[in-house]
Write an enzyme that holds these catalytic residues in place. Structure first.
Site: not given
Ligand code: GLC
Length: 728
Positions: A268-270, A272
């Protein structure tokens, strides 16, 4: 025991908690950390991270640096946890490590994917020497709205160029020696998907686009990255048509793993997954965990949601053990692919980190990448190149001496002691007889007392003014959307005052996006786009300023007439009322400006001139399964050697969905000596003419096509061919 047997044996021994532990990645509190590039969330100190590793509850760390400290962290996992599963060590190494290369958008202006492969390779050598296995790059977001700040990290507005650079950067990061090589840096195309299409260019905003546009514009660079060997991908913050990308089952399971058969992991992005609650897609953290995980998100970055909720979801049966094992299997497979089970201390060699032997070569590469990324937009009266003797030069502007806006966004580990400022580069080029006056003229964003007066005085004492202005580097990158994509007012005021002196003005733009150029900036005799060029900025710019390198960059993004013209991209629809030179009423344009760019995609001048002959086609009737050859002859009609990017565009005149007025379908940069000619050919078959129809099937349609072979998206005379229907 085979690798897969080894992974299965491991999974069989793992507790549910240990399996969940492999699905969490956290900020690396055990070693020197990158500057804050993310908001504070679920912060964990070194003691907690150490305990988590020992308990087998952390699978990966990110944005720490240092081989020796990384070795210690790895030893904790390998020797002090129950099953000894090695850590994956990631970081945002986007366009350089200690040696910093131009921002990716700048490199895209070279139209040389091979250059990007080389700089990515050099980056990989430095990053893996510093204890990093895995980079969260390349960003492959196609960006058509320059108000968005993260276009700086990608390859611009065009999908073909985006695919070429995505492929090259993955190849460069991962290298040719196999994923287990000590200097292989695992790549992560991001942000999956369509992050570059945020509405209004507003950061993190919704993305509401047709599936046809998603498939034809925003997904192909990811497919190109996977086809080039990427085995990890990062999910995006944005929603796509109402479903957040990081909980989008269609995207991460049906398409990615079903249709594309992607074998690797999704990180995942940070936070997310945590943001699914703010999106209004999940009710609480347990719900967010369930949504993200069951959609296909393997690795949760920083939120701790998987750590706190996944085991109970398995216990309740909302997540099956088979689903959990499938995710863990993908993470263990990636670790096995880069050799961590056989060699957990790969890329953790302090001696290699201390070895400076590659730095000279990397700096030479950085200088070459810098000058090849520069785009000459305008050069009235051939004011450039400047002379090294017999010409008094005023170098003015907040970037003349600046060292803090050289590297560009997402530069976490650059060695600033080796950065070359504009002044240093110009002085090195001029030598001891330099007739050079340097004045800041204004601050980074604000005027300075007496600044304009000093700059004007310098101009009066000189023959030519070189004005270094543009965006402070904090204006682009994440969370840096802008409503007015212009140079700061203080820079504009300085330009106006210098223009009033009547001295020839050469504007050096520093920018992380296309800019709207106004007044004295637009009217300057010469305009040079220099992006953020990295460690060797000063030398790269000086090489172009004084003609030691003849600029050949071309715009990967359209420069608008006005900030209000966003989104703006060359491959747009014609509309039912296209503006015509003689008919402007009731046409597709703004009151203030036409629909055209000020400087279009593909535009870039040289110190020489090139003549493009007519495009010639091997046939005007292209059989359904045949290939035609499109050829032109290019001649250097000027006085100096130079390079030009030969560009192939097509237009499908009539189709079941309206087609762009032009689409780039090929490009080839060639070098020619004065008077020299060369034939340049492109192969065209129906695969290059295909698009996604209303039935979501990608196919070409028979009919008439226009073809250009030219030097920008706005130039050239088209020739026609017909794609004939299949026989029978
Ligand atoms: C950031 C960025 C992403 C980056 C990640 C880790 O928010 O969106 O590109 O890789 O977090 O720093």
């Amino acid at each position: 025991m085979s690798n897969s047997e080894r992974i299965e044996a491991l999974i069989a021994q793992m507790t549910v908690e240990e399996k969940v532990g492999q699905l969490g990645i956290f900020a690396d509190a055990l070693r020197p950390f990158a500057p804050e590039v993310n908001p504070e969330a679920n912060a964990r100190g070194a003691a907690e991270v150490r305990a988590g590793i020992r308990a087998g509850k952390i699978g990966a760390l990110f944005n720490g640096v240092g081989a020796a400290e990384g070795r210690q962290a790895q030893r904790l996992a390998v020797e002090e946890s129950r099953l000894g599963i090695p850590l994956l060590l990631g970081a945002d190494v986007i366009h350089g490590m200690r040696t910093v290369f131009p921002i990716p958008l700048g490199e895209a202006a070279s139209f040389e994917p091979e250059l990007a492969r080389r700089t990515a390779r050099a980056t990989a050598v430095e990053a893996t020497a510093a204890g990093i296995h895995w980079t969260f790059a390349p960003a492959v977001d196609v960006a058509r709205d320059q108000r968005w700040g993260r276009g700086a990290e990608g390859a611009g507005e065009d999908v073909l160029l985006g695919c070429a650079f995505a492929r090259a950067r993955v190849q460069g990061f991962q290298g040719q020696a196999g994923l287990t090589a000590d200097d292989c840096l695992l790549a992560t195309p991001k942000h999956f998907a369509a992050y570059g299409a945020v509405a209004g260019g507003l950061e993190y905003n919704t993305v509401d686009i047709s599936e046809q546009t998603l498939r034809d514009v925003h997904l192909p660079p990811f497919k190109a990255a996977f086809d080039a060997g990427a085995i990890t991908v990062m999910s995006a913050f944005n929603d796509i048509n109402g479903v957040p990308a990081s909980a989008n089952r269609w995207l991460m399971t049906d398409l990615l793993r079903g249709a594309w058969q992607f074998p690797g992991l999704v990180v995942s992005d940070y936070t997310a997954d945590m943001e699914l609650i703010a999106h209004g897609y999940a009710a609480d953290e347990r719900d967010a965990t369930r949504c993200a995980f069951t959609a296909g998100l393997d690795l949760s970055m920083q939120s701790g949601f998987y750590d706190r909720n996944l085991a109970s979801l398995v216990a309740s049966g909302e997540v099956t053990l088979a689903q959990l094992d499938a995710s863990v299997r993908r993470v263990l497979w990636v670790k096995q692919q880069i050799g961590l089970f056989d060699n957990p201390y790969r890329s953790l060699d302090p001696a290699r980190e201390a070895d400076p032997s590659h730095l000279a070569a990397h700096e030479a590469l950085a200088r070459d990448a810098a000058r090849r990324s520069i785009v000459l937009l305008k050069n009235q009266g051939a004011v450039l190149p400047l002379k090294k003797t017999g010409q008094k030069i005023a170098l003015v502007g907040p970037f003349a001496r600046d060292t803090k806006n050289i590297e560009g966004c997402w530069t976490l580990f650059g060695d600033r002691t080796r950065y070359v400022t504009l002044e240093a580069g110009v002085r090195a080029a001029l030598g001891e007889h330099a007739q050079l006056i340097v004045e800041d003229g204004c601050g980074l964003e604000e005027p300075i007392d007496g600044g304009i007066e000093a700059a004007v005085a310098a101009a009066h004492a000189s023959d030519v003014v070189v004005l270094a202005i543009g965006e402070p580097q904090s204006y682009s990158g994440e969370a840096q959307s802008r409503t007015q994509i212009v140079v700061p007012p203080a820079h504009q005021a300085l330009a106006e005052a210098l223009a009033a002196t009547g001295k020839p003005l050469v504007v050096l733009l520093r920018n992380g996006r296309a800019l709207a150029l106004h007044g004295a900036v637009r009217k300057a005799a010469a305009i040079v786009v220099t992006w953020y060029l990295g460690s060797q900025t000063g030398h790269g710019v000086a090489d172009v300023l004084f003609g030691d390198y003849n600029p050949a960059g071309c715009l990967p993004v359209s420069f608008p007439q006005d900030s209000g013209q966003q989104p703006l991209f060359y491959n747009r629809s014609r509309t039912g009322r296209p503006e015509l030179p003689h008919m402007r009423e009731f046409k597709s344009r703004w009151r203030e400006v036409t629909a055209d760019a000020l400087y279009p995609f593909g535009h870039g001048l040289s110190y020489t001139t090139f003549e493009y002959g007519p495009a010639q086609l091997s046939t005007t009737q292209l059989g359904w399964d045949q290939t035609l050859t499109a050829t032109t002859t290019v001649t250097n009609t000027g006085e100096v050697a130079g390079e030009t990017v030969v560009q192939l565009y097509v237009h499908d005149r009539v189709a079941s969905r309206v087609r762009p007025v032009r689409e780039l379908k090929g490009f080839n940069k060639i070098a020619l000596r004065p008077g020299e000619s060369a034939q340049v050919s492109f192969q065209l078959d129906r695969s290059l003419l295909a698009f996604t129809g209303m039935d979501l099937v990608c196919r070409a349609e028979p009919g008439l096509f226009d073809v250009w072979i030219t030097d920008s998206s706005a130039n050239g005379t088209p020739v026609q061919f017909e794609l004939c229907p299949p026989k029978g």
